[in-house]
Scaffold this motif. Sequence first.
Motif, PDB file in Angstrom:
ATOM      1  N   LEU A  21       3.344  -3.584  -5.988  1.00  0.00           N
ATOM      2  CA  LEU A  21       2.139  -4.046  -6.968  1.00  0.00           C
ATOM      3  C   LEU A  21       1.184  -4.867  -6.160  1.00  0.00           C
ATOM      4  N   VAL A  22       1.486  -5.728  -5.020  1.00  0.00           N
ATOM      5  CA  VAL A  22       0.507  -6.360  -4.405  1.00  0.00           C
ATOM      6  C   VAL A  22      -0.295  -5.497  -3.598  1.00  0.00           C
ATOM      7  N   ARG A  23       0.446  -4.282  -2.918  1.00  0.00           N
ATOM      8  CA  ARG A  23      -0.451  -3.402  -2.218  1.00  0.00           C
ATOM      9  C   ARG A  23      -1.656  -2.646  -2.971  1.00  0.00           C
ATOM     10  N   ASN A  24      -1.366  -2.442  -4.207  1.00  0.00           N
ATOM     11  CA  ASN A  24      -2.195  -1.966  -5.350  1.00  0.00           C
ATOM     12  C   ASN A  24      -3.064  -2.962  -6.327  1.00  0.00           C
ATOM     13  N   ALA A  25      -3.380  -3.992  -5.670  1.00  0.00           N
ATOM     14  CA  ALA A  25      -3.724  -5.097  -6.524  1.00  0.00           C
ATOM     15  C   ALA A  25      -5.178  -4.953  -6.959  1.00  0.00           C
ATOM     16  N   ALA A  26      -5.813  -4.050  -6.293  1.00  0.00           N
ATOM     17  CA  ALA A  26      -7.427  -3.829  -6.480  1.00  0.00           C
ATOM     18  C   ALA A  26      -7.461  -2.897  -7.884  1.00  0.00           C
ATOM     19  N   LEU A  27      -6.191  -2.198  -8.211  1.00  0.00           N
ATOM     20  CA  LEU A  27      -6.215  -1.658  -9.735  1.00  0.00           C
ATOM     21  C   LEU A  27      -5.946  -2.568 -10.829  1.00  0.00           C
TER      22      LEU A  27
END
Length: 198
Positions: A21-27
Amino acid sequence: MWDQRYASKDYFYGTEPCDFLVRNAALLEPGRKALAIADGEGRNSVFMAEKGLQVTAMDSSAVGLKKAKQLAESRNVHIDFRLADLRSWMWEPDRYDLVAAIFIQFADPEFRAEIFDGIEQTLTLGGVVMLHGYTTRQIEYGTGGPPVAERLYTREMLANRFSDWDIIRLAEYDAEIQEGVGHSGFSALVDLVARCPG
């Protein structure tokens, strides 16, 4: 089982969000409506709320939800918590812009298909599913998840089910994770991020 798992004062999977989730926080766009399914003790829904999303989080464990509410209060965020079982969950059509399905690997293939269909139904046009879990190779590592192959994922299985979606990321990989006592050690993982078709 889940009430017992969450009975300790400590958080079974920790209080920090899943690395995926952190790695895809831009979404995680502020103002968007998000659903966190089988959210447990709240670590992922709280993170999404901290990013400014309007979050609904559901789980079947009253003990887990109580701890999730405590975590949300400690982080000063509001979340619409729902005590519910996924087998009877009402998937509201076109309701959410994002659905987070993180380590929901308690479902056999038939039930899992129902969950995936429900996710597709409840997402808005162009809405995003963020799914993360263990691959079947995880059984060799034994560092978390059910030791039942049919409840685990493969890249091929996810690619087939979401073949008509706009795939943003679909990858299997191994990584060291430390998420409480529940997920701890070298693990076989898979990520799926995809947009719901029009």
